[in-house]
Design an enzyme around this catalytic site. Structure first.
Site, PDB file in Angstrom:
ATOM      1  N   ASP A 215       0.856  -1.176   0.000  1.00 11.23           N
ATOM      2  CA  ASP A 215       0.000   0.000   0.000  1.00 11.23           C
ATOM      3  C   ASP A 215       0.899   1.234   0.000  1.00 11.23           C
ATOM      4  O   ASP A 215       2.009   1.219   0.538  1.00 11.23           O
ATOM      5  CB  ASP A 215      -0.866   0.025   1.265  1.00 11.23           C
ATOM      6  CG  ASP A 215      -1.731  -1.215   1.402  1.00 11.23           C
ATOM      7  OD1 ASP A 215      -2.269  -1.662   0.381  1.00 11.23           O
ATOM      8  OD2 ASP A 215      -1.838  -1.725   2.527  1.00 11.23           O
ATOM      9  N   ASP A 258      -4.754   1.931   3.204  1.00 16.65           N
ATOM     10  CA  ASP A 258      -5.458   0.870   3.910  1.00 16.65           C
ATOM     11  C   ASP A 258      -5.324   1.068   5.412  1.00 16.65           C
ATOM     12  O   ASP A 258      -4.232   1.409   5.909  1.00 16.65           O
ATOM     13  CB  ASP A 258      -4.907  -0.499   3.511  1.00 16.65           C
ATOM     14  CG  ASP A 258      -5.449  -0.974   2.165  1.00 16.65           C
ATOM     15  OD1 ASP A 258      -6.136  -0.184   1.487  1.00 16.65           O
ATOM     16  OD2 ASP A 258      -5.176  -2.129   1.787  1.00 16.65           O
ATOM     17  N   ARG A 310     -13.672   0.188  -3.553  1.00 13.08           N
ATOM     18  CA  ARG A 310     -13.114   0.421  -2.214  1.00 13.08           C
ATOM     19  C   ARG A 310     -12.930   1.901  -1.936  1.00 13.08           C
ATOM     20  O   ARG A 310     -11.806   2.373  -1.715  1.00 13.08           O
ATOM     21  CB  ARG A 310     -11.798  -0.318  -2.016  1.00 13.08           C
ATOM     22  CG  ARG A 310     -11.917  -1.824  -2.167  1.00 13.08           C
ATOM     23  CD  ARG A 310     -10.594  -2.511  -1.871  1.00 13.08           C
ATOM     24  NE  ARG A 310     -10.685  -3.957  -2.088  1.00 13.08           N
ATOM     25  CZ  ARG A 310      -9.686  -4.812  -1.916  1.00 13.08           C
ATOM     26  NH1 ARG A 310      -8.505  -4.356  -1.524  1.00 13.08           N
ATOM     27  NH2 ARG A 310      -9.854  -6.095  -2.136  1.00 13.08           N
TER      28      ARG A 310
END
Length: 438
Positions: A215, A258, A310
């Protein structure tokens, strides 16, 4: 091919002589942004002990950095929880050796790994639909570990990292706020944390998929974090231009931001998230029941720009999503915006969804094992029309997916809300978010 092993000991030695504390705040911070704290009542991040970052840093713990070596030393190698402010100037490229040499994927490859050989070895037409194993898969794993040692940087507690000016950029880095408390990230562009060694999983999704690490920012096991006025993008390596191998996109990116593993009390405000397929995940597993009671996050005044899915996808947490602007384009690659996952408690209000042709309102929600979402005050804006139209997101979802219904049961009401603006006030939001505007 030469073997590259990140010389962290050398980096530490170099930085001892090159990283000097700032005697005063940088000229590029006339408003004292580095010492600003999250205001009281501004979302979940203001709960508990509040989020103050490194605002109380002594002069010797205020640093200006412009290289990877300096950044790692200031952010990732300091001892204890002493407050620190780190000002980022210019572009910091994680794929840079201590001597300033640019590093490529080939520099991280070890034990004979090449992408060409890997693709030839594990082609399903010859290897079959079974998991990769053997020397080349082991070489891929070893090469991935070399890259991880170079590009991963952990953030300590009581730290503020802030960009100076309008061009402060961190590229190629996996920045991890891991088991830390009280961290602020502001006025930075986080760009293209690409994985040089994606793994092939033939059983993923029915047709196989390439899975990548890294990420751009991962918040894990941490408390009281404020992510504000940043830009998250793919830089010169957009997902839309990635090639296909084995009939699937050769995915080199993971998430933009995240928030996982029992992280708690986070405010994400006035950021620009651009172009990523799978963008933001809250809770990384249905089976991680230890996340119950955590993952309390506020998302406000962000621009979710051309994301595939998302935005965010939520498990377990109490998550307030308000006054955000969604630019929803490219029906070929769009999946959904808000993911209602296991035991999630999503409360979405006063958001604008700017829909391009070919995308319907029923596609904006996706049920990932959840049950209910509270939503009100949300509106649609048809591309170019500029007219705001109220929308019932749950009703639209349920009409599109009659066998996968969502409810609207109220399980909590957001209390830590500085201000939920009228939805029409969000129309100009894209012009006022992201890096370079503080």
């Amino acid at each position: 091919m030469r073997r590259f092993v990140p010389p962290l000991a050398l980096a530490a030695a170099l930085v001892a002589t090159t990283l000097a504390p700032a005697a005063a705040e940088p000229v590029g911070d006339p408003r004292g942004v580095g010492r600003q704290t999250l205001p009281e009542g501004d979302g979940w991040g203001s709960a508990g002990n509040g989020t103050t970052g490194g605002s109380e840093a002594a002069p010797e713990d205020v640093h200006r950095v412009s290289t990877m070596t300096e950044f790692r030393a200031a952010v990732g190698e300091r001892d204890g929880d002493t407050p620190a402010i780190v000002y980022v100037e210019g572009v910091i490229d994680a794929n840079t050796a201590p001597d300033g040499t640019a590093l490529s994927c080939e520099d991280y490859a070890v034990d004979g790994y090449t992408q060409e050989d890997y693709l030839a070895e594990y082609d399903p037409d010859t290897w079959g639909w079974r998991d990769p194993e053997g020397p080349l898969e082991e070489a891929r794993t070893a090469s991935s570990a070399v890259q991880a040692e170079q590009i991963r940087v952990g953030v300590g507690s009581n730290t503020t990292i802030v960009g100076v000016g309008d061009d402060a950029t961190i590229t190629g880095m996996n920045l991890r706020v891991h088991n830390a408390d009280n961290v602020i990230l502001r006025n930075l562009t986080f760009s293209d944390a690409h994985d040089c060694f994606p793994g092939w999983d033939p059983g993923d999704g029915g047709g196989g998929n390439w899975n990548s690490e890294y990420d751009q920012v991962e918040v894990s096991g941490s408390t009281n974090v404020w992510v504000d006025h940043n830009t998250f993008d793919d830089g010169d390596n957009p997902g839309s231009e990635l090639p296909e191998h084995f009939g699937r996109k050769y995915e080199v990116h993971d998430g933009l931001l995240d928030i996982v593993r029992a992280t708690d009390l986070v405010t994400v405000s006035r950021n620009h998230f651009e172009g990523r397929d799978k963008a933001m995940l809250l809770g990384n597993s249905d089976g991680r029941t230890t996340d119950r009671g955590y993952l309390r996050v506020t998302w406000r005044h962000n621009h979710f720009d051309g994301l595939g899915e998302r935005a965010p996808r939520v498990r377990y947490g109490q998550v307030h999503v308000h006054n955000n602007y969604y630019t929803v384009r490219d029906p070929e690659h769009f999946g959904y915006s808000l993911g209602v996952g296991k035991e999630s408690h999503l409360y979405a209000e006063n958001n604008i969804f700017d829909l391009y042709d070919g995308i319907g309102a029923g596609e904006l929600l996706r049920n990932w094992g959840g049950s209910d979402i509270v939503e009100h005050g949300n509106v649609l804006m048809t591309e170019g029309a500029g007219r705001l139209t109220p929308v019932d997101l749950v009703a639209e979802h349920n009409a599109l997916r009659p066998d996968d219904q969502l409810g609207t049961g109220l399980t909590w009401v957001p209390q830590l809300v500085d201000e939920v603006e009228p939805v029409h006030a969000v129309r100009g939001l894209p012009r006022s978010v992201g890096a370079g505007l503080l």
